[in-house]
Design an enzyme around this catalytic site. Structure first.
Site, PDB file in Angstrom:
ATOM      1  N   ARG A  22       8.755  19.359  96.052  1.00 62.64           N
ATOM      2  CA  ARG A  22       7.643  18.458  95.755  1.00 62.64           C
ATOM      3  C   ARG A  22       6.625  19.668  95.331  1.00 62.64           C
ATOM      4  NH1 ARG A  22       6.368  13.923  99.947  1.00 62.64           N
ATOM      5  NH2 ARG A  22       7.746  15.202 101.288  1.00 62.64           N
ATOM      6  N   TYR A 353     -18.047  51.965  88.131  1.00 57.85           N
ATOM      7  CA  TYR A 353     -16.733  51.995  88.656  1.00 57.85           C
ATOM      8  C   TYR A 353     -16.469  53.246  89.451  1.00 57.85           C
ATOM      9  CZ  TYR A 353     -11.861  52.097  89.531  1.00 57.85           C
ATOM     10  OH  TYR A 353     -10.493  52.316  90.043  1.00 57.85           O
ATOM     11  N   ASN A 364     -26.729  59.493  94.753  1.00 60.03           N
ATOM     12  CA  ASN A 364     -27.057  58.402  94.008  1.00 60.03           C
ATOM     13  C   ASN A 364     -26.146  58.354  92.714  1.00 60.03           C
ATOM     14  OD1 ASN A 364     -29.376  56.452  93.368  1.00 60.03           O
ATOM     15  ND2 ASN A 364     -28.933  57.254  91.328  1.00 60.03           N
TER      16      ASN A 364
END
Length: 452
Positions: A22, A353, A364
């Site tokens: 199922r 990224y 930073n």
């Protein structure tokens, strides 16, 4: 016998051979996931709360994949193959050879029943010489097998399809889970007959056979929510919803703020500290540990990540692949990190990224920073020093190191190491051609008009 001795003398047979027709899937039913792990692992973890001496998983459809999954959680598990699915009693017998010589208590569990609690498991092993059936009460027993009781003794279990009208009115139901002395159970299993509506060997016939031999039979009960069995995609969704509801309630009870609880999705192992704030539409995959006073803003996806205290993440951030975020760091919108050690107080405010990298404390990373970590064959690592400043739209071509207190100029493509304290500029020199912009626009406009 002490509780410790009883627990030491237990073995578990976990049935995971069903095809799960199922589910309409090529994948074995027990490998479908709830909260980021196969339902099989939920059942195995429940078994492991008893610290069993032995564990056997009975496999059939998709057996190699099921066995491999079981071994990722418990490398020493015995794998037993049921070539033909001839019922639950037949399935348990497939583990008899693996448990040869075992003289303790045997517990039979199901790979598609994921939510048994440690407390319920403990109830099953308090009477090691009795056949113990796990039951539950419901006003709508439907297709469940009925427990015919006399006090707390289980006289027999009757499958709904074989039950009389009087038996169908019983509200005490069988969960399928059973425990008892291993050698007696295997002896009784050998006596099973397939004379029933399904033509199968029912594990549920054991209490009746046990009573004929004078073996005590009893039932212990749990909440029906623990016995939820999964047969189709709707059941899977119901199980996921049940898990998430409990996880959200537990998170808030432990000191986390969820501003829109129903939109937050947890994995089975998500760990949150106190005073964590989670905004709407946040998804946690497996392997996430979040310390105190962390803010996760809306629409973040976080998996396989450790986050230290005082960090802010998002909105629209993705952290994965073993990211480690240091205390007080700031990760802003549309930032993705993978296999990153991001130092305390470091910042990546937006559109960045960072993959396969180490970022020092207080560094930073400007908007558009990319660590170019993949050359088409291998991954390479980028190292960014403490207090380094990476200018907007910098591409760092790994392997490369930017030293402490170094700068990269906006728009640079950094292919060589930058020594500490240096400024790296790696871009073409700008040259202005007087009047050429206007002439170019006029020529292009004329070309467009000609085409039209």
């Amino acid at each position: 016998m002490s509780a410790e001795n009883r627990r030491a003398a237990t073995a578990v047979v976990l049935l995971a051979a069903g095809k799960g027709t199922r589910m309409r899937s090529k994948q074995a039913k027990v490998l479908h996931q709830i909260a980021g792990q196969p339902m099989l692992h939920f059942a195995m973890r429940a078994a492991m709360t008893l610290e069993p001496e032995r564990m056997a998983v009975v496999v059939g459809h998709g057996g190699e994949e099921v066995a491999a999954s079981a071994r990722t959680l418990h490398p020493g598990v015995d794998i037993c193959v049921q070539e033909q699915q001839l019922g639950t009693g037949h399935a348990v017998r497939m583990a008899e050879t693996a448990l040869d010589g075992f003289d303790g208590q045997l517990i039979v569990l199901f790979g598609d029943t994921p939510f048994l609690s440690a407390e319920t498991m403990a109830k099953l092993v308090t009477e090691p010489q009795a056949i113990t059936v796990l039951g539950f009460e419901t006003e709508h027993p439907g297709r469940y097998g009925r427990l015919v009781m006399e006090g707390d003794r289980a006289l027999r279990i009757t499958e709904a399809k074989d039950a009389t009208a009087e038996e169908l009115a019983i509200t005490a139901c069988n969960s399928g889970v059973m425990a008892g002395p291993a050698q007696a159970m295997f002896r009784l299993l050998a006596q099973l007959s397939p004379k029933n509506a399904q033509g199968e060997y029912y594990l549920t016939d054991l209490p009746h056979l046990a009573r004929e031999e004078g073996i005590e039979t009893r039932a212990v009960f749990c909440d029906i929510a623990e016995t939820l069995g999964i047969n189709d995609r709707q059941d899977l969704a119901t199980a996921e919803a049940a898990f998430q509801a409990r996880a959200r309630a537990n998170a808030m009870a432990a000191g986390a703020t969820l501003s829109d609880p129903e939109s937050v999705h947890f994995a089975w192992d998500t760990a949150l500290g106190q005073d964590v704030e989670i905004e709407p539409n946040v998804v946690f995959g497996p392997g996430v540990e979040i310390a105190d006073e962390v803010t996760i803003r809306a629409f973040c996806h976080i998996t396989e990540t450790r986050i230290a205290p005082g960090v802010s993440v998002g909105p629209f951030a993705r952290l994965r692949g073993g990211a480690v975020i240091g205390e007080g760091a700031y990760i802003g919108n549309f930032v993705e990190m993978k296999k990153v050690d991001f130092g305390p107080g470091a910042k990546a405010a937006h559109l960045t990224y960072v993959g396969d990298a180490t970022v020092g404390a207080g560094a930073n990373l400007g908007a558009g920073t990319i660590t170019c970590n993949y050359d088409g064959v291998s991954k390479h690592r980028t190292k960014i020093g403490e207090r380094a400043f990476i200018g907007t739209n910098t591409a760092l071509v790994a392997p490369v190191t930017v030293g402490d207190d170094a700068y990269t100029a906006t728009g640079s493509v950094i292919t060589q190491d930058v020594p500490p304290g240096d400024l790296a500029i790696a871009r073409g020199r700008q040259e202005n051609k007087t009047g050429l912009g206007r002439k170019l626009r006029e020529r292009l406009a004329a070309q467009k008009a000609g085409k039209e």
